[in-house]
Design an enzyme around this catalytic site. Structure first.
Site, PDB file in Angstrom:
ATOM      1  N   LYS A 157      36.129 -12.297 -23.308  1.00 16.38           N
ATOM      2  CA  LYS A 157      35.049 -11.334 -23.056  1.00 16.38           C
ATOM      3  C   LYS A 157      34.625 -10.629 -24.343  1.00 16.38           C
ATOM      4  O   LYS A 157      35.376 -10.574 -25.318  1.00 16.38           O
ATOM      5  CB  LYS A 157      35.501 -10.271 -22.039  1.00 16.38           C
ATOM      6  N   GLY A 167      43.002  -7.488 -29.827  1.00 23.32           N
ATOM      7  CA  GLY A 167      42.873  -8.885 -30.239  1.00 23.32           C
ATOM      8  C   GLY A 167      44.164  -9.666 -30.143  1.00 23.32           C
ATOM      9  O   GLY A 167      44.156 -10.901 -30.215  1.00 23.32           O
ATOM     10  N   THR A 208      39.254  -7.237 -26.584  1.00 24.32           N
ATOM     11  CA  THR A 208      39.776  -5.878 -26.690  1.00 24.32           C
ATOM     12  C   THR A 208      41.227  -5.719 -26.262  1.00 24.32           C
ATOM     13  O   THR A 208      41.863  -4.723 -26.589  1.00 24.32           O
ATOM     14  CB  THR A 208      38.888  -4.912 -25.867  1.00 24.32           C
ATOM     15  N   TYR A 209      41.783  -6.681 -25.544  1.00 26.19           N
ATOM     16  CA  TYR A 209      43.149  -6.533 -25.063  1.00 26.19           C
ATOM     17  C   TYR A 209      44.131  -6.489 -26.241  1.00 26.19           C
ATOM     18  O   TYR A 209      44.238  -7.445 -27.011  1.00 26.19           O
ATOM     19  CB  TYR A 209      43.531  -7.674 -24.121  1.00 26.19           C
ATOM     20  N   SER A 210      44.822  -5.359 -26.354  1.00 24.95           N
ATOM     21  CA  SER A 210      45.781  -5.134 -27.445  1.00 24.95           C
ATOM     22  C   SER A 210      45.144  -5.376 -28.813  1.00 24.95           C
ATOM     23  O   SER A 210      45.778  -5.904 -29.728  1.00 24.95           O
ATOM     24  CB  SER A 210      47.022  -6.019 -27.264  1.00 24.95           C
TER      25      SER A 210
END
Length: 326
Positions: free
Chosen positions: A86, A62, A58-60
């Site tokens: 994650k 992908g 989920t960070y940015s």
């Protein structure tokens, strides 16, 4: 840099883990670095002995996984680093683009591996507890991810101790893969994990890899009691604002600054050193968007605090409601 086993496993990790959330092209977060700006920081981390890296799908959206997959092979062979990612958070608009169902876990690991450009991750973690999916379904799917060779180990993140115990019990009951790590919210300002989760992890041989070790920068002095915001991130971090609101939070941060001033080092070094001294902690996950952030993390790993300094750092703490599970 010192190296330790991750929980009761045989895999060795550096005592500092570099969080890769801060890197990725095209992020909407103003403090996230593109790959070009991130490269010298990752290079310095490797040169400082860091071999443990953490990201999430989920960070940015992908982009962090993409950047991670491009940057790490520039400095380390695949078997030289330990990579964690994650699954759980929304990755699209559909009802099945999130959570911990078999459907989403199976598609999630494949999507993460594509973005990373890798055949496997070392540690595949559930980002939060999914109240809508039976834990039996989640643990069976994670076991199949390991059996397929797409992950070497599995880990969990913020949840209640009873939920973690239930997941571990179900996995053991069926002969499925158990979690080897807990990535929880833990720092000088938020210590509720000391009540049940960390003792459980110590008892069961589970590695503890805390997120937000500097309380979203509050322990490094990025904002003040009067409301002054001293960094780009502190001025655009509503999640951090929701976590640290008590007057006592600033009491603790100010005490940390006092101890640091007596030592002649930045507050961040003392806050991280405190965490590295705490029972059960394997490796705090440290974000770095400036060379100084990384220098503080590396120096903290070598900073030895006295018993009196530990007592002074801890004495201003007050109990908090549960924070960081959602």
């Amino acid at each position: 840099m010192k190296y330790v086993n991750l929980g009761a496993t045989g895999v060795r990790v550096s005592r500092v883990c570099l969080g890769m959330m801060s890197y990725g092209d095209g992020s909407e977060r103003p403090w996230v670095l593109d790959e070009g700006a991130a490269e010298p920081i990752v290079k310095a981390a490797v040169e400082g002995g860091i071999t443990f890296f953490d990201t999430a799908d989920t960070y940015s959206g992908g982009a962090s996984e993409v950047a991670t997959g491009r940057l790490l092979p520039k400095f380390l062979d695949r078997e030289q680093f330990v990579l964690a990612t994650k699954v759980y958070s929304p990755m699209g608009q559909g009802q099945n683009d999130r959570g911990l169902s078999r459907k989403h876990i199976m598609s999630g690991i494949d999507a993460s591996l594509r973005r990373l450009g890798m055949d496997y991750v070392d540690l595949y973690q559930i980002h939060r507890f999914d109240y809508r999916t039976p834990i039996e379904e989640t643990m069976a799917a994670l076991h199949d991810v390991v059996r397929a060779g797409k992950a070497r180990y599995i880990g969990a993140s913020s949840m209640f101790a009873w939920q973690f115990a239930k997941a571990q019990h179900i996995a053991g009951q069926h002969g499925w893969t158990r979690f080897v790590s807990m990535q929880n919210h833990y720092n000088l300002i938020y210590r509720e994990e000391e009540r049940e989760m960390i003792p459980q992890c110590i008892d069961q041989g589970v590695g503890v890899i805390p997120w937000s070790p500097l309380a979203r920068g509050l322990l490094a002095g990025n904002r003040t009691r009067s409301g002054e915001r001293r960094t780009v991130r502190s001025g655009s971090d509503p999640f951090g604002d929701s976590l640290y609101t008590l007057p006592a939070d600033f009491d603790v941060a100010e005490r940390c600054a006092e101890v640091a001033a007596e030592r002649g080092v930045p507050s961040a070094q003392v806050a991280l050193a405190w965490l590295l001294h705490r029972p059960g902690v394997t490796a705090p996950i440290v974000g770095a968007t400036k060379p100084g952030h990384l220098e503080d993390a590396l120096a903290a790993e070598e900073l030895v605090l006295t018993d009196d300094e530990m007592r002074r750092l801890e004495e201003r703490y007050v109990p908090h409601p549960v924070l960081g599970h959602s």
